[in-house]
Design a protein around this motif. Structure first.
Motif, PDB file in Angstrom:
ATOM      1  N   PRO A 201      -2.371   4.367   0.362  1.00 22.66           N
ATOM      2  CA  PRO A 201      -2.446   3.852   1.728  1.00 22.66           C
ATOM      3  C   PRO A 201      -1.357   4.471   2.602  1.00 22.66           C
ATOM      4  O   PRO A 201      -0.345   4.930   2.089  1.00 22.66           O
ATOM      5  CB  PRO A 201      -2.158   2.354   1.573  1.00 22.66           C
TER       6      PRO A 201
ATOM      7  N   LYS B  33     -11.380  -0.321   4.971  1.00 24.76           N
ATOM      8  CA  LYS B  33     -11.735  -1.506   4.197  1.00 24.76           C
ATOM      9  C   LYS B  33     -12.641  -1.147   3.013  1.00 24.76           C
ATOM     10  O   LYS B  33     -12.491  -1.675   1.912  1.00 24.76           O
ATOM     11  CB  LYS B  33     -12.462  -2.480   5.128  1.00 24.76           C
TER      12      LYS B  33
ATOM     13  N   ASN C 251     -10.590   0.244   0.359  1.00 24.67           N
ATOM     14  CA  ASN C 251      -9.870  -0.832  -0.311  1.00 24.67           C
ATOM     15  C   ASN C 251     -10.757  -1.506  -1.354  1.00 24.67           C
ATOM     16  O   ASN C 251     -10.315  -1.792  -2.470  1.00 24.67           O
ATOM     17  CB  ASN C 251      -9.409  -1.836   0.751  1.00 24.67           C
TER      18      ASN C 251
ATOM     19  N   HIS D 268      -1.864  -0.394  -4.022  1.00 19.62           N
ATOM     20  CA  HIS D 268      -3.104  -0.741  -3.314  1.00 19.62           C
ATOM     21  C   HIS D 268      -3.190  -2.234  -2.982  1.00 19.62           C
ATOM     22  O   HIS D 268      -3.712  -2.614  -1.948  1.00 19.62           O
ATOM     23  CB  HIS D 268      -4.314  -0.321  -4.149  1.00 19.62           C
TER      24      HIS D 268
END
Ligand code: ADP
Ligand code: MG
Length: 697
Positions: free
Chosen positions: A39, A164, A167, A206
Motif C-alpha cells: 500500500p 478496495k 485489498n 496489508h
C-alpha cells in the motif's frame, strides 16, 4: 509446489481476466507478487467525523448518518446523481457520475450508513464524489483499524480494479495460506535486527493490527529490500576482486615528470593531489580499479584524468577517454593537444564525424600502439575499434552513458583496463551506495583558487528589459554570455521554434554584438564552427539548448541566462550554471520564468539562488523529486525500482542494511554457510532479473 508461486488467477477474487490486467499493469504474476504489492498509505478508519468538522484540505473523511433525498441533474452522459446526506450537524452532497441506477436502488433513504471519501469544496458546501458506503451492520464494516490504500492505474480502474478490490484480493491471498510464509532472510539477520517474521510483516502491511505492528512490518520490508541490494553489490565486488587481476602501474616516468615540471599550467589543488594519490595506489595494487570520481563543475577533473593517462603511458599502456558529446570530446582533444604540445605523446580524436579514411588509419595506429591517448564519443566503443594494450579508461560525465556502453569498454581487452568514471552530478550518498555501491569513490571537494562563486538570480519573463540592459553592460566590459533554452523531446518542435525565436530576438536586441547558436540537431561541422566563434570571442552571445550543459569550458563567458528555467531539473540547472564562473571575473546566472509558478517550482528556484553547492542541490532535488527522476538513475540503465524503501526517508535503514550485509560478506563471501542458504537463493532470484549489477562497471 511453493504456495507463494501460485498463479495469481487462482487467488479468490482474481480470476483470469483480472489476472491478465494485474500481469500487464503491475507485473503481478504470483501470489507472492501480489503480497509484495504494498500500500502507499493508510487511513485510520476508527475515526468518525461530524459533517460540521469537514474542511477543504482533508484527504478523506468518514461520516455516519442518513441520506435524506436523491436528486438527478443533467442528461445522458452528463447525468449526475446527488444524495443529500446528514448526521445532524450539517449536510454534504454525495455525488455519482456513473452507476447511477445501481446506486439509487442499493441505498435507502433514512437508513444509517458509514460514508467514506474525499471531500471537495464548492462555495460554502462540500461534496464527496463516488464515496464508499457501508451498512453499519454488515460484516464487511471494520469500525476500527488502519485501512490500506493501493495505487491503481487508469486501465485498472476501467476494469473495476480499485484500491478496495486490491485489498480484497490481499485478503483472499492471505486466506489461501495454510502454513506460515517461509523466511526470506537468514535467522541471524532477523535476530540481529530484532525484526518481525516475514509472515507477520506481510499480514500487517496489508491489514495492520496496530500502528506499532504496521511500523514493524514497514521496517522489516524496507530493511529486506535495501539489504538485498547491498548484499548483491558486495558479493559481486568481493567476487570480482578475487577474480580479476589488474594491470600494475608501478612507474612514474618521464612523461609525467616532464609534464609536471614544464607543462602544468598551475599548482594542483590539494583535492586534486589527494585524488591522484588514491588512484595511483589503486592502480599499483594489482587489483583492477573501478572508481567513481566526483567533483563539482569546474573542480578540475580533466587535468586529473590527463595526468593519470600519462602515468599509464609511462607504464607502457594506451588509454582512452570517452565523452558524451562531440563538442566535449573535441574540446578535450584540443586541450590535451595544447597542454601536451611539445611532448612526445600521440593524442587522437575519434567521433561520429571522423571520415572513413582517417578512421581506418586511426584503427591501424591504435592496433600498432602508435596512438597513446584516444579521445572520443560513443564511436570509441564500436567493435572495429581495437587497441594494442589498453590499460586505462576514463569516462567523462558518466551519467550520460548507459550501463551497456560502459560494459563494452570493459571487454575491449582480455584483461580489463582500470576504469575511472567522472561525474559532476553529485550523487547523494544513499543513492551512490545503491546505484554505484561497488565502485570506489574519490571526491574533489575543492575548487581551484580565485574562483568567485556564481551569483544567481531569479527574474520574471515580463521584466526582460532590465535583464537585457544588464547583459549589455557585462558584454561591454568584454565578457561573453550564454542564453539557454530548454529542449524536451516531447515538445521538440515547439522548443526548437522558441530557440529560433530567441536567437532572432537576441540579434535584434543586440545589433552591436555577434550572436551564435547551437543545438543538437545541427550538423557537427556547423556546431564546431559556432563553438569556434564563441571560443574565439568572435561571437559574444551564444544562444543554445542544453548541449552546452556538459563540460564546455569558455572562461571568458561570465553570464548565463536560462530561459524557462522552471522546465529544468535542479541538477541540470546546476550543471548549466557550471559553464560560467570559470574565469577570474564575477559571474552571473539568471533564471528566467513566468510569474505564475507552483510552490515546488518556486522552492526549486530559491534553492538555486541560495546555494552553489552541488551536493546540497542534489539532496534537495532528491527530496523534491524522488530518486526515480534523478538524473543519473534514469539514464544509467539500471532498473531502479524500490517498492517500499525511500532513499531519503530511510537512509538510516540503508546504512544499517549495508553494515549487516558487509559483516555477512566478510565472514562468508560466497554465502556457503548453511544458515546463509536462504540469502543465496533469494539473491539469485532477485539478482537474476532485477539488478544485473555485474555489468555496471
Ligand atoms: P570539470 O571538473 O568541471 O571537468 P575542468 O576540468 O573543465 O572542470 O576544469 C575547469 C577549469 O579549471 C579549466 O579551465 C582548468 O584548466 C582549470 N583548472 C583545473 N585545475 C586547476 C587548478 N589546480 N588551478 C587552477 N585552475 C585549474
Ligand atoms: Mg569536465
Amino acid at each position: 509446489m511453493n504456495i507463494l508461486q501460485t498463479d495469481i488467477q487462482f487467488v479468490p477474487g482474481v480470476g483470469p481476466k483480472r489476472a491478465s490486467i494485474l500481469n500487464t499493469e503491475l507485473e503481478i504474476f504470483t501470489l507472492e507478487d501480489l503480497l509484495r504489492y504494498y500500500p502507499y498509505r493508510y487511513v485510520d478508519r476508527s475515526r468518525l467525523y461530524y459533517v460540521h468538522e469537514i474542511e477543504g484540505t482533508m484527504p478523506y473523511v468518514q461520516l455516519k448518518g442518513r441520506i435524506t433525498a436523491f436528486e438527478t441533474f443533467g442528461e445522458g452522459r452528463k447525468q449526475r446523481l446527488v444524495a443529500h446526506f446528514t448526521d445532524g450537524t450539517g449536510f454534504v452532497d454525495l455525488v455519482w457520475f456513473q452507476g447511477i441506477r445501481f446506486v439509487e436502488s442499493k441505498y435507502k433513504r433514512n437508513k444509517e450508513y458509514i460514508v467514506f471519501g474525499k471531500p471537495s469544496q464548492f462555495g460554502s458546501k462540500y461534496n464527496i464524489a463516488h464515496p464508499d458506503i457501508e451498512d453499519c451492520d454488515t460484516p464487511d464494516y471494520r469500525p476500527e483499524g488502519l485501512m490500506a490504500f493501493y495505487n491503481t492505474s487508469e486501465k485498472m480502474k476501467r476494469s473495476y480494479i480499485n484500491s478496495k478490490t486490491l485489498n480484497k484480493m490481499m485478503e483472499g491471498a492471505l486466506g489461501m495460506l495454510k502454513e506460515r510464509i517461509p523466511e526470506s532472510l537468514s535467522p541471524n539477520v532477523v535476530e540481529t535486527m530484532s525484526m518481525i517474521p516475514l509472515h507477520d510483516a506481510l499480514e500487517n502491511i496489508h491489514f495492520p493490527k496496530s500502528p506499532i505492528l504496521l511500523r514493524d512490518a514497514e521496517f522489516r520490508l524496507k530493511f529486506e529490500e535495501l539489504f538485498y541490494i547491498q548484499l548483491n553489490i558486495l558479493r559481486y565486488s568481493a567476487n570480482r576482486n578475487a577474480k580479476l587481476k589488474g594491470f600494475v602501474f608501478t612507474k612514474v616516468g618521464d612523461h609525467l615528470h616532464s609534464f609536471y615540471k614544464k607543462h602544468l599550467p598551475f599548482e594542483l589543488t590539494n583535492a586534486q593531489k589527494r585524488v591522484i594519490r588514491e588512484i595511483r595506489t589503486d592502480t599499483a595494487s594489482g587489483k583492477q580499479m573501478n572508481r567513481l570520481l566526483q567533483g563539482d563543475v569546474g573542480s578540475g577533473k580533466t587535468l586529473v584524468a590527463l595526468m593519470l593517462m600519462l602515468i599509464a603511458l609511462d607504464n607502457g599502456f594506451q588509454s582512452c577517454m570517452m565523452a558524451p558529446t562531440e563538442i566535449l570530446a573535441t574540446q578535450h582533444y584540443d586541450t590535451f593537444k595544447e597542454t601536451l604540445a611539445d611532448m612526445n605523446v600521440k593524442v587522437a580524436l575519434l567521433t561520429g564525424s571522423t571520415r572513413k579514411k582517417a578512421r581506418e588509419s586511426l584503427h591501424a595506429q591504435l592496433l600498432s600502439g602508435e596512438i597513446d591517448i584516444l579521445i572520443g564519443t560513443h564511436a570509441l566503443i564500436e567493435d572495429t575499434v581495437n587497441f594494442n594494450n589498453l590499460g586505462f579508461v576514463v569516462i567523462d560525465e558518466q551519467h550520460r552513458f548507459g550501463v551497456v556502453q560502459r560494459a563494452k569498454l570493459w571487454t575491449k581487452n582480455e584483461r580489463p583496463p582500470h576504469m575511472l568514471v567522472m561525474t559532476a552530478t553529485p550523487i547523494p550518498r544513499t543513492l551512490a551506495m545503491t546505484v554505484y555501491g561497488d565502485l570506489d569513490v574519490s571526491v574533489i571537494d575543492e575548487l581551484p583558487p580565485g574562483r568567485k562563486p556564481v551569483q544567481t538570480g531569479h527574474r520574471y519573463e515580463e521584466k526582460r528589459g532590465a535583464l537585457y540592459q544588464f547583459l549589455r553592460n557585462e558584454i561591454r566590459k568584454g565578457r561573453q554570455a550564454y542564453i539557454v533554452f530548454p529542449l524536451i523531446e516531447e515538445s521538440e518542435k515547439i522548443d526548437l521554434q522558441n530557440l529560433e525565436d530567441g536567437y532572432i530576438r537576441t540579434m535584434e536586441m543586440f545589433p552591436e554584438f555577434k550572436v551564435c547558436k547551437m543545438h543538437g540537431r545541427m550538423k557537427p561541422a556547423e556546431k564546431q564552427e559556432e563553438m569556434r566563434k564563441f571560443v574565439a570571442n568572435e561571437a559574444q552571445i551564444m544562444v543554445s539548448t542544453t548541449v552546452i550543459e556538459v563540460g564546455v569550458n569558455v572562461p571568458n563567458a561570465s553570464v548565463m541566462i536560462i530561459e524557462s528555467a522552471h522546465r529544468f531539473g535542479l541538477s541540470q540547472l546546476h550543471q548549466l550554471r557550471g559553464r560560467v564562473g570559470r574565469g577570474a571575473d564575477q559571474s552571473y546566472c539568471i533564471l528566467v520564468t513566468p510569474y505564475e509558478l507552483s510552490t515546488v517550482t518556486r522552492k526549486r528556484m530559491a534553492i538555486m539562488t541560495e546555494s552553489n553547492d552541488g551536493f546540497v542541490i542534489a539532496e534537495a532535488d532528491l527530496k523534491l523529486r524522488g530518486p526515480g527522476d534523478l538524473e543519473g538513475t534514469q539514464q544509467s540503465g539500471i532498473p531502479f525500482n524500490l517498492k517500499i524503501a525511500d532513499l531519503v526517508r530511510d537512509s538510516s535503514i540503508l546504512y544499517r542494511a549495508r553494515e549487516v550485509a558487509e559483516e555477512i560478506i566478510e565472514q562468508d563471501p560466497a554465502l556457503e554457510h548453511p544458515q546463509h542458504e536462504v540469502l543465496r537463493k533469494q539473491l539469485s532470484r532477485l539478482g537474476g532479473n532485477r539488478y544485473d549489477w555485474g555489468r555496471i562497471s
